[in-house]
Design a protein around this motif. Structure first.
Motif, PDB file in Angstrom:
ATOM      1  N   MET A   1       0.837  -1.207   0.000  1.00 31.48           N
ATOM      2  CA  MET A   1       0.000   0.000   0.000  1.00 31.48           C
ATOM      3  C   MET A   1       0.870   1.255   0.000  1.00 31.48           C
ATOM      4  SD  MET A   1      -2.930   1.134   2.749  1.00 31.48           S
ATOM      5  CE  MET A   1      -4.074  -0.101   2.148  1.00 31.48           C
ATOM      6  N   LYS A   2       0.457   2.250  -0.788  1.00 32.00           N
ATOM      7  CA  LYS A   2       1.198   3.501  -0.822  1.00 32.00           C
ATOM      8  C   LYS A   2       1.040   4.242   0.495  1.00 32.00           C
ATOM      9  CE  LYS A   2       1.052   4.253  -5.819  1.00 32.00           C
ATOM     10  NZ  LYS A   2       0.669   5.155  -6.914  1.00 32.00           N
ATOM     11  N   TYR A   3       2.025   5.092   0.761  1.00 28.81           N
ATOM     12  CA  TYR A   3       2.016   5.872   1.996  1.00 28.81           C
ATOM     13  C   TYR A   3       0.987   6.999   1.945  1.00 28.81           C
ATOM     14  CZ  TYR A   3       6.266   3.995   4.188  1.00 28.81           C
ATOM     15  OH  TYR A   3       7.185   3.197   4.826  1.00 28.81           O
ATOM     16  N   ILE A   4       0.556   7.392   3.135  1.00 31.54           N
ATOM     17  CA  ILE A   4      -0.156   8.649   3.337  1.00 31.54           C
ATOM     18  C   ILE A   4       0.801   9.541   4.116  1.00 31.54           C
ATOM     19  CG2 ILE A   4      -2.049   9.799   4.549  1.00 31.54           C
ATOM     20  CD1 ILE A   4      -3.743   7.339   4.046  1.00 31.54           C
ATOM     21  N   SER A   5       1.032  10.747   3.626  1.00 28.05           N
ATOM     22  CA  SER A   5       1.902  11.689   4.314  1.00 28.05           C
ATOM     23  C   SER A   5       1.052  12.680   5.099  1.00 28.05           C
ATOM     24  CB  SER A   5       2.792  12.439   3.314  1.00 28.05           C
ATOM     25  OG  SER A   5       3.722  11.570   2.706  1.00 28.05           O
ATOM     26  N   ILE A   6       1.362  12.821   6.392  1.00 26.37           N
ATOM     27  CA  ILE A   6       0.648  13.780   7.241  1.00 26.37           C
ATOM     28  C   ILE A   6       1.599  14.896   7.613  1.00 26.37           C
ATOM     29  CG2 ILE A   6      -0.628  14.138   9.373  1.00 26.37           C
ATOM     30  CD1 ILE A   6      -1.359  11.195   9.372  1.00 26.37           C
ATOM     31  N   ASP A  66       7.659  11.470  -1.229  1.00 29.04           N
ATOM     32  CA  ASP A  66       7.956  10.395  -2.172  1.00 29.04           C
ATOM     33  C   ASP A  66       7.204   9.107  -1.819  1.00 29.04           C
ATOM     34  OD1 ASP A  66       9.411   9.182  -4.378  1.00 29.04           O
ATOM     35  OD2 ASP A  66      10.548   8.107  -2.841  1.00 29.04           O
ATOM     36  N   GLY A  67       6.560   8.516  -2.819  1.00 30.87           N
ATOM     37  CA  GLY A  67       5.860   7.250  -2.622  1.00 30.87           C
ATOM     38  C   GLY A  67       4.477   7.377  -2.019  1.00 30.87           C
ATOM     39  N   SER A  68       4.062   8.593  -1.684  1.00 30.07           N
ATOM     40  CA  SER A  68       2.729   8.801  -1.109  1.00 30.07           C
ATOM     41  C   SER A  68       1.734   9.203  -2.182  1.00 30.07           C
ATOM     42  CB  SER A  68       2.772   9.883  -0.021  1.00 30.07           C
ATOM     43  OG  SER A  68       3.497   9.444   1.105  1.00 30.07           O
ATOM     44  N   GLU A  69       0.537   8.702  -2.028  1.00 33.02           N
ATOM     45  CA  GLU A  69      -0.554   9.040  -2.946  1.00 33.02           C
ATOM     46  C   GLU A  69      -1.390  10.192  -2.402  1.00 33.02           C
ATOM     47  OE1 GLU A  69      -4.195   6.397  -3.512  1.00 33.02           O
ATOM     48  OE2 GLU A  69      -3.001   5.919  -5.284  1.00 33.02           O
ATOM     49  N   THR A  70      -1.439  10.271  -1.060  1.00 37.00           N
ATOM     50  CA  THR A  70      -2.281  11.270  -0.396  1.00 37.00           C
ATOM     51  C   THR A  70      -1.458  12.089   0.588  1.00 37.00           C
ATOM     52  OG1 THR A  70      -4.262   9.891  -0.599  1.00 37.00           O
ATOM     53  CG2 THR A  70      -4.305  11.616   1.080  1.00 37.00           C
ATOM     54  N   LEU A  71      -1.684  13.398   0.576  1.00 33.73           N
ATOM     55  CA  LEU A  71      -1.049  14.307   1.534  1.00 33.73           C
ATOM     56  C   LEU A  71      -2.132  14.972   2.361  1.00 33.73           C
ATOM     57  CD1 LEU A  71       1.280  16.058   2.712  1.00 33.73           C
ATOM     58  CD2 LEU A  71       0.892  17.642   0.800  1.00 33.73           C
ATOM     59  N   ILE A  72      -1.997  14.879   3.680  1.00 36.69           N
ATOM     60  CA  ILE A  72      -2.897  15.582   4.591  1.00 36.69           C
ATOM     61  C   ILE A  72      -2.138  16.772   5.167  1.00 36.69           C
ATOM     62  CG2 ILE A  72      -4.258  15.428   6.713  1.00 36.69           C
ATOM     63  CD1 ILE A  72      -4.470  12.392   6.153  1.00 36.69           C
ATOM     64  N   ILE A  73      -2.619  17.971   4.867  1.00 34.21           N
ATOM     65  CA  ILE A  73      -1.990  19.190   5.376  1.00 34.21           C
ATOM     66  C   ILE A  73      -2.739  19.596   6.633  1.00 34.21           C
ATOM     67  CG2 ILE A  73      -1.372  21.588   4.902  1.00 34.21           C
ATOM     68  CD1 ILE A  73      -1.328  20.913   1.935  1.00 34.21           C
ATOM     69  N   LYS A  99       2.414  28.296  -0.544  1.00 34.37           N
ATOM     70  CA  LYS A  99       2.932  28.562  -1.887  1.00 34.37           C
ATOM     71  C   LYS A  99       4.312  27.936  -2.072  1.00 34.37           C
ATOM     72  CE  LYS A  99       0.545  32.879  -3.128  1.00 34.37           C
ATOM     73  NZ  LYS A  99       0.732  34.326  -3.401  1.00 34.37           N
ATOM     74  N   THR A 100       5.099  27.950  -1.008  1.00 29.09           N
ATOM     75  CA  THR A 100       6.423  27.328  -1.055  1.00 29.09           C
ATOM     76  C   THR A 100       6.310  25.807  -1.154  1.00 29.09           C
ATOM     77  OG1 THR A 100       7.325  29.124   0.288  1.00 29.09           O
ATOM     78  CG2 THR A 100       8.629  27.110   0.161  1.00 29.09           C
ATOM     79  N   LEU A 101       5.285  25.234  -0.515  1.00 28.88           N
ATOM     80  CA  LEU A 101       5.085  23.790  -0.506  1.00 28.88           C
ATOM     81  C   LEU A 101       4.560  23.256  -1.833  1.00 28.88           C
ATOM     82  CD1 LEU A 101       4.790  21.040   1.022  1.00 28.88           C
ATOM     83  CD2 LEU A 101       2.506  21.842   1.745  1.00 28.88           C
ATOM     84  N   ILE A 102       3.685  23.994  -2.481  1.00 28.94           N
ATOM     85  CA  ILE A 102       2.971  23.492  -3.660  1.00 28.94           C
ATOM     86  C   ILE A 102       3.889  22.958  -4.765  1.00 28.94           C
ATOM     87  CG2 ILE A 102       1.533  24.247  -5.619  1.00 28.94           C
ATOM     88  CD1 ILE A 102      -0.194  25.769  -3.596  1.00 28.94           C
ATOM     89  N   VAL A 113      -4.912  15.714  -2.086  1.00 26.89           N
ATOM     90  CA  VAL A 113      -4.559  16.552  -0.937  1.00 26.89           C
ATOM     91  C   VAL A 113      -5.803  16.772  -0.095  1.00 26.89           C
ATOM     92  CG1 VAL A 113      -3.799  18.836  -0.186  1.00 26.89           C
ATOM     93  CG2 VAL A 113      -2.671  17.727  -2.122  1.00 26.89           C
ATOM     94  N   LEU A 114      -5.674  16.541   1.206  1.00 23.90           N
ATOM     95  CA  LEU A 114      -6.737  16.863   2.144  1.00 23.90           C
ATOM     96  C   LEU A 114      -6.234  18.009   3.009  1.00 23.90           C
ATOM     97  CD1 LEU A 114      -8.883  14.335   4.177  1.00 23.90           C
ATOM     98  CD2 LEU A 114      -8.306  16.598   5.024  1.00 23.90           C
ATOM     99  N   PHE A 115      -6.902  19.146   2.901  1.00 24.17           N
ATOM    100  CA  PHE A 115      -6.484  20.323   3.656  1.00 24.17           C
ATOM    101  C   PHE A 115      -7.415  20.535   4.834  1.00 24.17           C
ATOM    102  CE2 PHE A 115      -6.629  25.067   4.241  1.00 24.17           C
ATOM    103  CZ  PHE A 115      -5.393  25.157   4.868  1.00 24.17           C
ATOM    104  N   VAL A 116      -6.860  20.478   6.038  1.00 22.87           N
ATOM    105  CA  VAL A 116      -7.634  20.710   7.257  1.00 22.87           C
ATOM    106  C   VAL A 116      -7.749  22.210   7.473  1.00 22.87           C
ATOM    107  CG1 VAL A 116      -7.756  20.356   9.745  1.00 22.87           C
ATOM    108  CG2 VAL A 116      -6.905  18.523   8.263  1.00 22.87           C
ATOM    109  N   SER A 117      -8.960  22.721   7.251  1.00 19.44           N
ATOM    110  CA  SER A 117      -9.238  24.148   7.371  1.00 19.44           C
ATOM    111  C   SER A 117     -10.127  24.377   8.591  1.00 19.44           C
ATOM    112  CB  SER A 117      -9.886  24.661   6.077  1.00 19.44           C
ATOM    113  OG  SER A 117     -10.027  26.070   6.094  1.00 19.44           O
ATOM    114  N   SER A 118     -10.822  25.487   8.603  1.00 20.68           N
ATOM    115  CA  SER A 118     -11.614  25.865   9.771  1.00 20.68           C
ATOM    116  C   SER A 118     -12.884  26.586   9.353  1.00 20.68           C
ATOM    117  CB  SER A 118     -10.775  26.783  10.674  1.00 20.68           C
ATOM    118  OG  SER A 118     -11.585  27.458  11.618  1.00 20.68           O
ATOM    119  N   THR A 119     -13.923  26.458  10.177  1.00 21.12           N
ATOM    120  CA  THR A 119     -15.161  27.185   9.905  1.00 21.12           C
ATOM    121  C   THR A 119     -14.998  28.685  10.133  1.00 21.12           C
ATOM    122  OG1 THR A 119     -15.902  26.703  12.174  1.00 21.12           O
ATOM    123  CG2 THR A 119     -16.673  25.229  10.418  1.00 21.12           C
ATOM    124  N   SER A 120     -13.820  29.110  10.573  1.00 18.62           N
ATOM    125  CA  SER A 120     -13.561  30.552  10.717  1.00 18.62           C
ATOM    126  C   SER A 120     -13.592  31.254   9.363  1.00 18.62           C
ATOM    127  CB  SER A 120     -12.210  30.788  11.390  1.00 18.62           C
ATOM    128  OG  SER A 120     -11.138  30.335  10.586  1.00 18.62           O
TER     129      SER A 120
END
Length: 274
Positions: A1-6, A66-73, A99-102, A113-120
């Motif tokens: 299974m491919k990695y998930i990067s958190i 590297d080797g990850s299919e999904t990134l959780i920010i 912007k530096t990460l993209i 990419v799953l981006f954890v945002s806020s209801t703010s």
């Protein structure tokens, strides 16, 4: 299974990583603390020391992706520096970090990419809020979160799902402690919009396992007592001084719905009573 990067193994990221491991995923996790590397590794997480700033990234970011299919920010805006001076409006530190990460994401094999945002991002509006509500952030962190959401969603090199969490609750975290004993608190009749850590993790699991990408979800428990009811009851349970609310003015505030999480994603909340 491919990695998930958190990216960000903190209050939410660490238990999320542990849960993913338990469910058969391979996990890479980042931290900005060298002391945490050993503990991450001992849990079975492939650890990386990664730090983002507005102009560069310190650490093996390519190997982390590297080797990850999904990134959780899962990193907060953190608009206060070491001297507790809040950033000015013109210093979009969090936006510049992403912007530096993209470009690194674009060059990697990351598909989702799953981006954890806020209801703010919705701002201090009055009324019922759904994912269709146009965000009108009125804080600097809310404005930068919304801008980052747009940057990620509009990038054609990967699919992005935005997860806007309400107030975060856990066994070691409850806002009732901050209001205990305080007086003249406004908006006693305004509903709360909280979510338990276990449901945060559960929703993220569901997004990943159902491949629910290119979506926006509100992550808020369907449990919405009034501020006065909730904080008073919690103060009693925690044996804290009771908060005192001001009823001299009408209560205003938003009710955030997570119906889409239940109907589209098919997620059933675990912690309905917070």
């Amino acid at each position: 299974m491919k990695y998930i990067s958190i990216l960000g193994c903190g209050w939410l990221g660490l238990p999320l990583a542990k849960s993913l491991l338990t469910n058969g995923f391979s996990v890479k996790g980042s931290t900005t603390s060298e002391e945490k590397l050993t503990s991450l590794k001992s849990l079975g997480i492939n650890p990386f020391l990664v730090s983002l700033d507005s102009k560069s990234i310190t650490g093996a970011i390519e190997e982390f992706l590297d080797g990850s299919e999904t990134l959780i920010i899962n990193i907060p805006p953190q608009l206060r520096g070491k001297n507790s001076d809040i950033t000015t409006v013109n210093e979009k530190i969090f936006v510049e970090k992403i912007k530096t990460l993209i470009p690194y994401i674009e060059k990697s094999a990351i598909e989702n990419v799953l981006f954890v945002s806020s209801t703010s991002v919705y701002g201090e509006v009055d009324g019922t809020i759904t994912e269709e509500t146009i965000p009108k952030p009125d804080t600097e962190s809310g404005k930068q979160l919304l801008e980052v959401e747009s940057l990620l969603q509009n990038n054609p090199n990967f699919k992005t799902t935005i997860l806007r969490f309400g107030g975060l609750i856990g066994k070691d975290r409850n806002p009732a402690k901050f209001l205990a004993g305080k007086t003249n608190l406004e908006n006693p009749e305004t509903p709360i919009n909280f979510i338990h850590q276990e449901d945060c993790i559960g929703i993220i699991h569901k997004i990943i396992t159902t491949n629910s990408w290119n979506e926006i979800y509100n992550g808020v428990s369907p449990f919405h007592p009034t501020r006065e009811t909730y904080y008073t009851q919690k103060a009693i349970e925690l044996i804290l001084p009771l908060p005192q609310f001001d009823h001299s003015k009408p209560s205003i505030g938003k009710l955030i719905l997570s119906d889409k999480v239940e109907t589209v994603l098919g997620y059933a909340f675990i912690k309905n009573n917070l």
